[in-house]
Design an enzyme around this catalytic site. Sequence first.
Site, PDB file in Angstrom:
ATOM      1  N   ASP A   1      69.701  84.137  20.574  1.00 59.10           N
ATOM      2  CA  ASP A   1      70.757  83.948  21.580  1.00 59.10           C
ATOM      3  C   ASP A   1      70.413  84.784  22.805  1.00 59.10           C
ATOM      4  OD1 ASP A   1      73.311  83.015  22.624  1.00 59.10           O
ATOM      5  OD2 ASP A   1      74.018  85.060  22.343  1.00 59.10           O
ATOM      6  N   SER A   2      71.049  84.448  23.908  1.00 59.70           N
ATOM      7  CA  SER A   2      70.833  85.221  25.133  1.00 59.70           C
ATOM      8  C   SER A   2      71.340  86.657  24.978  1.00 59.70           C
ATOM      9  CB  SER A   2      71.570  84.549  26.291  1.00 59.70           C
ATOM     10  OG  SER A   2      72.952  84.523  26.013  1.00 59.70           O
TER      11      SER A   2
ATOM     12  N   HIS B   1      79.507  82.980  22.113  1.00 59.42           N
ATOM     13  CA  HIS B   1      80.239  84.218  22.404  1.00 59.42           C
ATOM     14  C   HIS B   1      81.751  84.053  22.208  1.00 59.42           C
ATOM     15  CE1 HIS B   1      76.508  85.382  24.398  1.00 59.42           C
ATOM     16  NE2 HIS B   1      77.002  86.573  24.671  1.00 59.42           N
TER      17      HIS B   1
ATOM     18  N   CYS C   1      72.702  79.381  20.638  1.00 61.94           N
ATOM     19  CA  CYS C   1      73.144  79.480  22.026  1.00 61.94           C
ATOM     20  C   CYS C   1      73.287  78.057  22.548  1.00 61.94           C
ATOM     21  CB  CYS C   1      72.089  80.245  22.835  1.00 61.94           C
ATOM     22  SG  CYS C   1      72.445  80.336  24.591  1.00 61.94           S
TER      23      CYS C   1
ATOM     24  N   CYS D   1      80.352  77.785  23.098  1.00 59.18           N
ATOM     25  CA  CYS D   1      79.532  78.949  23.458  1.00 59.18           C
ATOM     26  C   CYS D   1      79.688  79.941  22.312  1.00 59.18           C
ATOM     27  CB  CYS D   1      80.019  79.563  24.765  1.00 59.18           C
ATOM     28  SG  CYS D   1      79.206  81.136  25.156  1.00 59.18           S
TER      29      CYS D   1
ATOM     30  N   GLU E   1      79.942  90.479  26.475  1.00 60.65           N
ATOM     31  CA  GLU E   1      78.737  91.328  26.504  1.00 60.65           C
ATOM     32  C   GLU E   1      79.086  92.778  26.848  1.00 60.65           C
ATOM     33  OE1 GLU E   1      75.233  90.690  26.012  1.00 60.65           O
ATOM     34  OE2 GLU E   1      76.066  88.961  24.982  1.00 60.65           O
TER      35      GLU E   1
HETATM   36  N1  DGL Z   1      75.981  82.303  23.645  1.00 55.51           N
HETATM   37  C1  DGL Z   1      75.545  81.518  24.768  1.00 55.51           C
HETATM   38  C2  DGL Z   1      76.024  80.085  24.595  1.00 55.51           C
HETATM   39  O1  DGL Z   1      76.347  79.698  23.464  1.00 55.51           O
HETATM   40  C3  DGL Z   1      75.960  82.248  26.013  1.00 55.51           C
HETATM   41  C4  DGL Z   1      75.229  81.873  27.174  1.00 55.51           C
HETATM   42  C5  DGL Z   1      75.047  82.887  28.255  1.00 55.51           C
HETATM   43  O2  DGL Z   1      74.198  83.772  28.087  1.00 55.51           O
HETATM   44  O3  DGL Z   1      75.678  82.718  29.291  1.00 55.51           O
HETATM   45  O4  DGL Z   1      76.045  79.309  25.523  1.00 55.51           O
END
Ligand code: DGL
Length: 282
Positions: free
Chosen positions: A13-14, A199, A76, A197, A163
């Site tokens: 993931d990011s 997150h 992600c 997402c 984050e």
């Molecule tokens: N967890 C990522 C997603 O599912 C977040 C993306 C981001 O870094 O903006 O899209």
Amino acid sequence: MTGGNCAPIGVFDSGYGGLTVLRDIISLMPQYDMVYLGDNARTPYGSRSFDVVCQYTREAVQCLLDMGCPLVILACNTASAKALRDIQQKYLPKNAPDRRVLGVIRPSVEYAAEVTRNGHVGVLATVGTVTSSSYPIELRKWSGGRVLATVQQACPMWVPLVENNEINTSGAAFFVHRDVARLFDKDPDIDTLILGCTHYPLLIDAIRSSIPTPDVRIIEQGKIVAQKLADYLRRHPEIEQKCTKNGKHTYFTTEEPALFRANASLFMGQPVESVTRLLRLP
Ligand code: DGL
């Protein structure tokens, strides 16, 4: 771990969001070794261009392939929306034809099609995922006609809030309430809401209390992706045999390990010990 035939399953993931998927994978199949990579130094991906997300995702996937991972999950949505097709159709056949990379959008879409009662689906996601139109396209393609209307809302503030661990604050409540209200203004008949997402499950309490109508089914991806992964491994013994099973979980971040350890432990609900910093991705 390098280059061997047998290795952990990779989860990428990011940032921290993919931990919500990893958590559910570990709880469903604790025996599998897992390696998590968070590109925390370059998060968020959601506001970046198509080419940049593709490049960053390819680098992260290559890094996990270099560790020997037979299978990588893009936990992600933004990376799945923008880079998965390129990786599956071009990158893997050329660079690692015996490995597999899977995303999180298709499992969520199939599940939404199963559970919606009136065919009205709402999607909350990053700007990148929304502008890619991956959800409306995939819902049309894979819902067997059960999904009649899809509306989307981009929530650009949500990933930075997560984050930065600003989850239980009035700031988070404000932005969550505003964006959920905007989504339901577009279609008050939504009965199924996809958190598009990884997150967003971390903001679930604020999301739930912002929904203006009763009986809306909220789809969190972790459990669905974990179940689909178990099913995939059953159907693909040639991949399953290459996944090591010592119940070992390791973490890599492109940011500070101490920072990652503290935040990841919070998101995982248990201590996260083995964290290594990657100074740069390949
Ligand atoms: N967890 C990522 C997603 O599912 C977040 C993306 C981001 O870094 O903006 O899209």
